[in-house]
Design a protein around this motif. Sequence first.
Motif, PDB file in Angstrom:
ATOM      1  N   GLY A  72      -3.028   0.406   3.664  1.00 31.52           N
ATOM      2  CA  GLY A  72      -3.234  -0.664   4.049  1.00 31.52           C
ATOM      3  C   GLY A  72      -4.568  -0.580   4.896  1.00 31.52           C
ATOM      4  N   VAL A  75       1.597  -2.746   5.787  1.00 32.03           N
ATOM      5  CA  VAL A  75       1.778  -1.235   4.351  1.00 32.03           C
ATOM      6  C   VAL A  75       3.413  -1.839   4.959  1.00 32.03           C
ATOM      7  CG1 VAL A  75       2.347   1.198   4.565  1.00 32.03           C
ATOM      8  CG2 VAL A  75      -0.007   0.076   5.072  1.00 32.03           C
ATOM      9  N   VAL A 134      -3.550  -4.715   0.599  1.00 38.68           N
ATOM     10  CA  VAL A 134      -2.644  -3.256   0.474  1.00 38.68           C
ATOM     11  C   VAL A 134      -3.098  -2.702  -1.248  1.00 38.68           C
ATOM     12  CG1 VAL A 134      -0.052  -2.309   0.482  1.00 38.68           C
ATOM     13  CG2 VAL A 134      -1.652  -3.718   2.325  1.00 38.68           C
TER      14      VAL A 134
END
Length: 377
Positions: free
Chosen positions: A308, A327, A371
């Motif tokens: 992330g 994430v 991400v």
Amino acid sequence: MFRCSTIGFLFLSSLSCLAQISVDTSYTEESLVREVFVGEKTKLNAIHYQGSYQSIGLFETEHLEFPLAKGIILSTGKAKHAIGPNRTPNRSTAFYKDGDDQLDKLSGRTTHDAAVLEFTFAPAHNTLAFEYIFASEEYPEYVGKGFNDVFAFILTDLTTREEQNLAVVPGTSLTVHIDNINALKNAAWFIANANRRDSPWHDLLEYDGMTRLLTARARVVPGRYYRIKLAIADVDDGMLDSSVILKEKSFRSFDQPVLAKDTASIVQPSIVFFDWDSSELTEEAQAQLHTFAEQVLRYTPRGIRVIGHTDALGADDYNEQLARKRVQAVVDYLATLGLQGKVSLYRQSKGENEPVASNAEESGRAQNRRVEVNVEY
């Protein structure tokens, strides 16, 4: 005397911190291929290099977060000019050597100072892969100008004589060069390096721009002989150096199930983007992850790494937590798509520490709110 010695020591220490890359051009092509690049016991033959021996060498870095620690560097100029910090926006070396016919055809122009490393091999498994980074002084000034340095990884089946270029943008058939990976196009794979504010590698690497770590991959027939040609060259003139760095021990083969419908299908990495200050998945991100999960379920990867990132707005601690939430949102959604218990999911959050574009403008910040979902084999 003590004061002078201390100052001298601090000065040398600061230089040592900057000079965290080394390039050794004394290695033979045989040792570079056999001892550095190939990561398993593989039948190798006919290892050959053509070009200036100042353009090929062993690349190493002590920086723990750089995408690769060691490998082979091939350059259109002097390989040692890769060593940072980046103080020269137009580093160039002209050797006035020949180009390469296949690179001429690929670029549509005349090439010069080609560095070409070739060898034949027989893979033990049905899928070939290796990792690499492309970097260039042509960033950003010559993006979209209609010509650029060219490189290719040309795989030839020595039985069928079929050829394919493995240096393509992930998930596409586009060849990798400055016009196809940059701050505006496929920007998730690009790292700007011209401005110290925007790049973590400005003090490490000379080039003004670079790709993230990319994977070259192809289906192969176990036991059959192939030739791989790793080549890079200047286009039209000898100005502005470019290099490709091949990751140590990454050249390998492994088995993947062969699909009846599409034997060339592979699981590509995925990058999903988020709105500002949000960890909610957009409809586009959900659709992207759904496609990714369908591909993963067809194969048996070792794991999935979910990383992330945020833009630079806000406090460091807040951005670290926001990256973690993003994430988790991706991991939770992948679990609902049937991956839970079938593939190991590894979480990592970088906060604002690894931008791929400038945080000075919204267009760049939007690329940093992401991400990355990478498959590990």
